[in-house]
Design an enzyme around this catalytic site. Sequence first.
Site, short mmCIF file in Angstrom:
data_model
loop_
_atom_site.label_atom_id
_atom_site.label_comp_id
_atom_site.label_asym_id
_atom_site.label_seq_id
_atom_site.Cartn_x
_atom_site.Cartn_y
_atom_site.Cartn_z
N GLU A 332 0.82 -1.21 0.00
CA GLU A 332 0.00 0.00 0.00
C GLU A 332 0.86 1.26 0.00
O GLU A 332 0.49 2.26 -0.62
CB GLU A 332 -0.95 -0.01 1.20
CG GLU A 332 -1.84 -1.24 1.31
CD GLU A 332 -2.56 -1.62 0.03
OE1 GLU A 332 -2.83 -0.72 -0.80
OE2 GLU A 332 -2.85 -2.81 -0.16
N TYR A 415 -1.25 -8.33 -10.88
CA TYR A 415 -0.30 -8.16 -9.78
C TYR A 415 1.03 -8.88 -10.07
O TYR A 415 2.09 -8.25 -10.12
CB TYR A 415 -0.89 -8.74 -8.48
CG TYR A 415 -1.99 -7.93 -7.85
CD1 TYR A 415 -1.77 -7.22 -6.68
CD2 TYR A 415 -3.26 -7.89 -8.41
CE1 TYR A 415 -2.78 -6.50 -6.06
CE2 TYR A 415 -4.28 -7.16 -7.81
CZ TYR A 415 -4.04 -6.47 -6.64
OH TYR A 415 -5.04 -5.75 -6.05
#
Length: 634
Positions: A332, A415
């Site tokens: 994040e 991803y």
Amino acid sequence: MRRLAAPLALLLASTACTTMEAAPPATSALQPERMISPILTSPEAVDASTYAEPQVARVTHVALDLDLDFAARRASGTATLDVLAASGANEIVLDSNGLEIARITDGAGRELAYEIGNMVEEGGKGAPLTIQLDGATTLRIEYRAPADASALQWLSPEQTAGKVHPFLFSQGQAILNRTWIPTQDSPGIRQTWEARITAPKPLDVVMSGVRQGEPEDLGNGRRAFTFVMDKPVPPYLIALAAGDIDFRAIGPRTGVWAEPSVIARARAEVADTEEMVVAAEKLYGEYRWGRYDMIVLPPAFPYGGMENPVMTFLTPTFIAGDRSNNGLVAHELAHSWSGNLVTNAVWGDSWLNEGVTTYFENRIVEAVYGKKRAEQEAALMYANILDTMAEVGGDAPGTALSTDGGYELGSAIAYDKGAFFLRTVERIVGRTRFDAWLRQWFDNHAFQPATSEMFHKDMMVNLVQGEAEAEALMLRQWIFEPGLPSNVAKPDPAAFAEVDRAVTAYTSAGTIPAAYSDWTAAEQMRFLDNLPKELTADQLAALDATLGLSGTGNNEIRFLWLEMALENRYDPAVPQVDAFLSEVGRAKFVRPLFQVLWNEGEWGRPIATRIYAKTRDSYHAVTRAGVDRVMDGE
């Protein structure tokens, strides 16, 4: 955002009410002139998920003034929009999904005509909100969000750790914010914003913007909280949370919020965050958002994490007591560059956010926790890619990084293949050259949208040296074609050598490794994920008793244990699954467990039906939608 679910399924502020420590210092982020990001006009930058026509008229700034009504589960008030329109433009088109519009005026209070078009339920696109400008450059929209707004989850006190006060959080990605904010809801239409939010005492409010001053006591049992985000962001990054939360500082610009009973464990788990920020800056340049704070939400939060600027949202399920899942925090944080600073213009290019971030995450992990852990986590990612390719086929269109379809949250392609693409480029051109190139990419495209074509062109112009190197890199094949290119930089085969030997020993002789408790979490996950798929009840009981699987504090490992147990119809695990699915709303765990139960037919479906009947209403709309598809047999 941290990945949502299993590869296959996803492929196709102030002082808190019992504050232990002062909140981060209030600062002013206001600037004399607001930054306006460009709109991309190339064909591949056209976003099919929005009704907006930003080349005609676009939103540049949003000012919210909203009241939170926990009893009615409503957010209502006004949104004031700054509009930049082309010469001769007569109207502006916004995105709306269920918004109840009372009236729309210009900056002088003059009524403006508007129309809400036909609703498109599929994909959550909603309906166009078309407003006649009549020369207006400011729009004031009086409205109310629906009680079932998909972006907002209102939690009863019983759904929180403290069990006393209600809680609210928002989740905007990908196109959910149009259910509570009238604006142009597209990642390619970046906007600055500000907000004044009122909430009942003693709740605190945090947002993905910089807090302005102390909360204002309104004298009616409510307080007002004010926030500013002076940097243009994609609208899905406008986020809020409100509840009984405390703050603990980590470093001079980092800290964490959480419910009082959770805050100590949360603070201990994320204690390395300031070090991570420093490591990230050494890699790819200045952290440009001021503070980096986090909030650990109640377990109903559907994702691992969400990279909302200045206030990352985190699931409590990552707390293991040993920081073994802190790749989530690194992920994040990395989004502060890839995703927040430079954003995919369309959701079909989501790998520009998630793949680049996953690569960056691994580099932060290497810098903070060492190369061994980074290589092991990379090996787990590579295994995800191979598993996905094996299940859907290496030539499946969805295995290309850039697609012309919608945003597939959490795919092992966006991803993990995205990360291995950059890893491969790094290996071929060398880390020094690659890091310099990626840093200039962030610098030169800061606060702007981007496309895969732009990324490829920038590589060709600013990184690639000569035709031979271009051929070796296979850039277009990696980005635009399905499958896994032959030049992939595979992870170190020795990363899990000991674990793989233990898997072989168990498979051949049933030997349970004595060293398991000394292994890293990645090693433990590798072992569990590679055990034989068919196990007897006695074997499962022995594994649980010896390795302590049902009592683990690591939810990633707990999930693997429960999944393995259900696949083998292990009855003693059913109460554990029931408890887990009743406590946790993270879609990565919830949807696959219901899928396994559904796949087990006459044994599993009654269990799934019974559990879902009592848990469905506690899940976020994102999690609920995924499980609904499972339970419908899709």
